[in-house]
Design a protein around this motif. Structure first.
Motif, PDB file in Angstrom:
ATOM      1  N   LEU A   7      34.517  15.455  80.540  1.00 30.75           N
ATOM      2  CA  LEU A   7      33.447  15.117  79.608  1.00 30.75           C
ATOM      3  C   LEU A   7      32.986  13.690  79.878  1.00 30.75           C
ATOM      4  O   LEU A   7      33.775  12.744  79.809  1.00 30.75           O
ATOM      5  CB  LEU A   7      33.931  15.253  78.169  1.00 30.75           C
ATOM      6  N   ALA A   8      31.705  13.545  80.203  1.00 33.36           N
ATOM      7  CA  ALA A   8      31.111  12.237  80.487  1.00 33.36           C
ATOM      8  C   ALA A   8      30.347  11.757  79.257  1.00 33.36           C
ATOM      9  O   ALA A   8      29.678  12.541  78.589  1.00 33.36           O
ATOM     10  CB  ALA A   8      30.167  12.331  81.674  1.00 33.36           C
ATOM     11  N   PRO A   9      30.397  10.443  78.946  1.00 35.17           N
ATOM     12  CA  PRO A   9      29.782   9.951  77.716  1.00 35.17           C
ATOM     13  C   PRO A   9      28.293   9.668  77.806  1.00 35.17           C
ATOM     14  O   PRO A   9      27.651   9.424  76.784  1.00 35.17           O
ATOM     15  CB  PRO A   9      30.561   8.654  77.448  1.00 35.17           C
ATOM     16  N   SER A  10      27.736   9.694  79.014  1.00 36.25           N
ATOM     17  CA  SER A  10      26.310   9.400  79.179  1.00 36.25           C
ATOM     18  C   SER A  10      25.808  10.098  80.429  1.00 36.25           C
ATOM     19  O   SER A  10      26.594  10.486  81.305  1.00 36.25           O
ATOM     20  CB  SER A  10      26.079   7.887  79.299  1.00 36.25           C
ATOM     21  N   THR A  11      24.487  10.248  80.525  1.00 42.88           N
ATOM     22  CA  THR A  11      23.939  10.906  81.705  1.00 42.88           C
ATOM     23  C   THR A  11      24.155  10.067  82.971  1.00 42.88           C
ATOM     24  O   THR A  11      24.438  10.642  84.036  1.00 42.88           O
ATOM     25  CB  THR A  11      22.450  11.243  81.518  1.00 42.88           C
ATOM     26  N   PRO A  12      24.060   8.723  82.945  1.00 46.43           N
ATOM     27  CA  PRO A  12      24.401   7.978  84.163  1.00 46.43           C
ATOM     28  C   PRO A  12      25.852   8.201  84.596  1.00 46.43           C
ATOM     29  O   PRO A  12      26.129   8.335  85.798  1.00 46.43           O
ATOM     30  CB  PRO A  12      24.152   6.514  83.772  1.00 46.43           C
ATOM     31  N   ALA A  13      26.784   8.243  83.636  1.00 47.47           N
ATOM     32  CA  ALA A  13      28.188   8.494  83.988  1.00 47.47           C
ATOM     33  C   ALA A  13      28.359   9.892  84.558  1.00 47.47           C
ATOM     34  O   ALA A  13      29.094  10.094  85.531  1.00 47.47           O
ATOM     35  CB  ALA A  13      29.077   8.323  82.751  1.00 47.47           C
ATOM     36  N   LEU A  14      27.672  10.869  83.974  1.00 53.31           N
ATOM     37  CA  LEU A  14      27.747  12.239  84.476  1.00 53.31           C
ATOM     38  C   LEU A  14      27.254  12.311  85.916  1.00 53.31           C
ATOM     39  O   LEU A  14      27.886  12.931  86.782  1.00 53.31           O
ATOM     40  CB  LEU A  14      26.928  13.159  83.567  1.00 53.31           C
ATOM     41  N   HIS A  15      26.128  11.646  86.191  1.00 56.04           N
ATOM     42  CA  HIS A  15      25.575  11.682  87.553  1.00 56.04           C
ATOM     43  C   HIS A  15      26.495  10.977  88.544  1.00 56.04           C
ATOM     44  O   HIS A  15      26.658  11.413  89.691  1.00 56.04           O
ATOM     45  CB  HIS A  15      24.181  11.045  87.566  1.00 56.04           C
TER      46      HIS A  15
ATOM     47  N   ARG B 115      30.638  17.873  82.010  1.00 52.79           N
ATOM     48  CA  ARG B 115      29.746  18.143  80.882  1.00 52.79           C
ATOM     49  C   ARG B 115      29.473  16.836  80.146  1.00 52.79           C
ATOM     50  O   ARG B 115      30.252  15.892  80.216  1.00 52.79           O
ATOM     51  CB  ARG B 115      30.373  19.152  79.908  1.00 52.79           C
ATOM     52  N   LEU B 116      28.380  16.796  79.396  1.00 55.33           N
ATOM     53  CA  LEU B 116      28.028  15.607  78.622  1.00 55.33           C
ATOM     54  C   LEU B 116      28.651  15.684  77.228  1.00 55.33           C
ATOM     55  O   LEU B 116      28.543  16.699  76.539  1.00 55.33           O
ATOM     56  CB  LEU B 116      26.504  15.500  78.496  1.00 55.33           C
ATOM     57  N   TRP B 117      29.345  14.632  76.845  1.00 49.41           N
ATOM     58  CA  TRP B 117      29.843  14.493  75.471  1.00 49.41           C
ATOM     59  C   TRP B 117      29.716  13.031  75.075  1.00 49.41           C
ATOM     60  O   TRP B 117      30.490  12.189  75.508  1.00 49.41           O
ATOM     61  CB  TRP B 117      31.305  14.958  75.338  1.00 49.41           C
ATOM     62  N   GLN B 118      28.707  12.740  74.260  1.00 50.29           N
ATOM     63  CA  GLN B 118      28.443  11.371  73.858  1.00 50.29           C
ATOM     64  C   GLN B 118      29.341  10.971  72.683  1.00 50.29           C
ATOM     65  O   GLN B 118      30.180  11.753  72.238  1.00 50.29           O
ATOM     66  CB  GLN B 118      26.962  11.209  73.520  1.00 50.29           C
ATOM     67  N   ARG B 119      29.187   9.752  72.200  1.00 46.97           N
ATOM     68  CA  ARG B 119      30.054   9.225  71.159  1.00 46.97           C
ATOM     69  C   ARG B 119      29.315   9.133  69.840  1.00 46.97           C
ATOM     70  O   ARG B 119      28.094   8.971  69.795  1.00 46.97           O
ATOM     71  CB  ARG B 119      30.569   7.829  71.549  1.00 46.97           C
ATOM     72  N   GLY B 120      30.084   9.209  68.775  1.00 45.03           N
ATOM     73  CA  GLY B 120      29.507   9.072  67.449  1.00 45.03           C
ATOM     74  C   GLY B 120      29.530   7.631  66.974  1.00 45.03           C
ATOM     75  O   GLY B 120      30.063   6.736  67.619  1.00 45.03           O
ATOM     76  N   VAL B 121      28.923   7.402  65.820  1.00 51.59           N
ATOM     77  CA  VAL B 121      28.923   6.078  65.207  1.00 51.59           C
ATOM     78  C   VAL B 121      29.026   6.264  63.701  1.00 51.59           C
ATOM     79  O   VAL B 121      28.502   7.235  63.141  1.00 51.59           O
ATOM     80  CB  VAL B 121      27.651   5.283  65.583  1.00 51.59           C
TER      81      VAL B 121
ATOM     82  N   ARG C 173      23.836  10.733  64.840  1.00 49.33           N
ATOM     83  CA  ARG C 173      24.947  10.672  65.792  1.00 49.33           C
ATOM     84  C   ARG C 173      26.267  10.356  65.088  1.00 49.33           C
ATOM     85  O   ARG C 173      26.966   9.407  65.432  1.00 49.33           O
ATOM     86  CB  ARG C 173      24.676   9.608  66.861  1.00 49.33           C
ATOM     87  N   THR C 174      26.600  11.120  64.099  1.00 46.15           N
ATOM     88  CA  THR C 174      27.832  10.869  63.360  1.00 46.15           C
ATOM     89  C   THR C 174      29.038  11.366  64.151  1.00 46.15           C
ATOM     90  O   THR C 174      28.925  12.220  65.037  1.00 46.15           O
ATOM     91  CB  THR C 174      27.802  11.580  61.998  1.00 46.15           C
ATOM     92  N   TRP C 175      30.210  10.846  63.790  1.00 45.85           N
ATOM     93  CA  TRP C 175      31.432  11.324  64.446  1.00 45.85           C
ATOM     94  C   TRP C 175      31.699  12.782  64.102  1.00 45.85           C
ATOM     95  O   TRP C 175      32.278  13.515  64.910  1.00 45.85           O
ATOM     96  CB  TRP C 175      32.614  10.452  64.059  1.00 45.85           C
ATOM     97  N   ALA C 176      31.269  13.216  62.932  1.00 50.00           N
ATOM     98  CA  ALA C 176      31.447  14.631  62.592  1.00 50.00           C
ATOM     99  C   ALA C 176      30.635  15.515  63.530  1.00 50.00           C
ATOM    100  O   ALA C 176      31.116  16.556  64.004  1.00 50.00           O
ATOM    101  CB  ALA C 176      31.038  14.876  61.141  1.00 50.00           C
ATOM    102  N   ALA C 177      29.401  15.104  63.808  1.00 47.37           N
ATOM    103  CA  ALA C 177      28.542  15.908  64.688  1.00 47.37           C
ATOM    104  C   ALA C 177      29.110  15.972  66.100  1.00 47.37           C
ATOM    105  O   ALA C 177      29.214  17.062  66.696  1.00 47.37           O
ATOM    106  CB  ALA C 177      27.130  15.333  64.705  1.00 47.37           C
ATOM    107  N   VAL C 178      29.501  14.833  66.670  1.00 50.11           N
ATOM    108  CA  VAL C 178      30.019  14.863  68.043  1.00 50.11           C
ATOM    109  C   VAL C 178      31.432  15.449  68.082  1.00 50.11           C
ATOM    110  O   VAL C 178      31.836  16.033  69.091  1.00 50.11           O
ATOM    111  CB  VAL C 178      29.978  13.466  68.699  1.00 50.11           C
TER     112      VAL C 178
END
Length: 374
Positions: free
Chosen positions: A152-160, A171-177, A349-354
């Motif tokens: 799981l990559a946190p951003s599209t640049p990291a994924l690429h 796969r893309l998995w970003q972070r919550g706030v 972008r809540t932690w619950a959502a991610v």
């Protein structure tokens, strides 16, 4: 679902890996799952983790030479024992490098699926600290992550980056706030007067004070009339930065509600490091309604909409940082527009959502293993 989170760092450590591992454990508990955490022991030893949402297994560790705030796990059988005793359905590897490799090995031997979360730009660190070894760092990353069911990559640049260096199944998995803790309403005029008694524009940096963060790029902003630079954090670069940033206020490490109050009391937030796979502090500043200046590299490319929520500048360019700060300092209406749009951008972008997205990735991995077994 029974989950073992093997993490290279966990609170009381203050960094992105530790915070994400904590939020992951908390969300799994809230959704009725049964996680445990395996993490390096703290400097104080294996004391109780009173604020952890689930059991924590501590593995013996040593401080990283030259950077004692970072601890590296020693070889231990506790990782495999914890996975076995917990009867894990899945192993979650947070920024696997040392402890995570042992977790991966144990999971493979036991036939348990593993999800690897990429969070640290080890290749960038190799360039910064040893001026070599980037290829070796990528070989290490590739070998570790290729053994996982998914990365799981946190951003599209990291994924690429991962895909370009041969890491499969990314796969893309970003972070919550935390949009409740970090919000514009926490702006504190009393604090602002303490930090800038002459009414200066307050420009803040929050994060580790280490070479890879390149905080010295704020030197140009320190020289601007009517600007006060405020630095929050600690690390090995602090002594040199107090010399490099004349007039800056160094607040040391701050956390929790106090940190949220500082974020909301800034006029501009600047991040300087070019090696961020995500950059949680940028997102926390945005949630606080503060416009952002950040390098056009890595995670900030996903977070900052240039000309709408802040300004992206060329990496490692002190003059560009200074000019971006000056352009925002000269236009309070633009700062207000950027800050309001930044807050709107991150409200979902809540932690619950991610966290629910992460559980979805777990479910997909388990379903894929079930198909193979059938």
């Amino acid at each position: 679902m029974r989950v073992v989170i093997v993490t290279e760092s966990f609170p009381p450590d203050v960094n992105g890996v530790a915070h994400c591992a904590l939020q992951t454990a908390r969300h799994l508990v809230e959704r009725g799952h049964a996680p445990i955490v395996v993490a390096p022991a703290t400097a104080a030893g294996n004391g109780p983790d009173a604020h952890a949402p689930c059991p924590v297994v501590r593995v013996p560790s040593l401080p990283l030479p030259g950077y004692p705030q970072v601890r590296v796990a020693l070889p231990s059988r506790r990782v495999a024992a914890a996975i076995t005793e917990h009867r894990a359905d899945i192993v979650h590897l947070a920024s696997p490098f040392v402890l995570g490799v042992r977790g991966m090995t144990a999971a493979a031997r036991l036939g348990i699926p593993a999800v690897a979360v990429y969070q640290t730009d080890l290749a960038g660190y190799a360039r910064t600290y040893v001026h070599a070894g980037e290829a070796a760092a990528w070989r290490r990353i590739r070998s570790v992550h290729a053994a996982a069911d998914i990365t799981l990559a946190p951003s599209t640049p990291a994924l690429h980056d991962l895909e370009a260096h041969g890491v499969p199944r990314v796969r893309l998995w970003q972070r919550g706030v935390d949009t409740v803790r970090f919000r514009p309403e926490h702006r504190d005029d009393t604090l602002r007067r303490e930090l800038a008694p002459n009414g200066e524009l307050i420009v803040g940096y929050v994060g580790r004070l280490a070479p890879e963060k390149q905080v010295e790029l704020l030197a140009g902003a320190c020289g601007l009339n009517g600007v006060r630079v405020v630095v929050v954090g600690d690390g090995p670069s602090q002594p040199s930065l107090t010399q490099a940033l004349p007039g800056a206020v160094f607040l040391g490490r701050r956390t929790g509600d106090e940190l949220a109050r500082i974020f909301a009391s800034l006029d501009v937030f600047v991040h300087t490091g070019p090696f961020e796979t995500f950059c949680q502090t940028v997102q926390e500043a945005m949630a606080s309604g503060v416009p952002v200046v950040a390098p056009a590299a890595g995670g900030p490319l996903d977070l900052v909409a240039h000309g709408r929520t802040g300004l992206l500048v060329p990496p490692r360019d002190e003059a560009a940082v200074r000019d971006a700060v000056w352009s925002l300092a000269a236009d309070p209406e633009l700062r207000a527009e950027f800050g309001a749009e930044a807050r709107r951008t991150v409200e979902g972008r809540t932690w619950a959502a991610v966290g629910d997205q992460l559980i979805g990735h777990y479910t997909d991995v388990l379903a894929g293993r079930a198909v193979v077994a059938a």
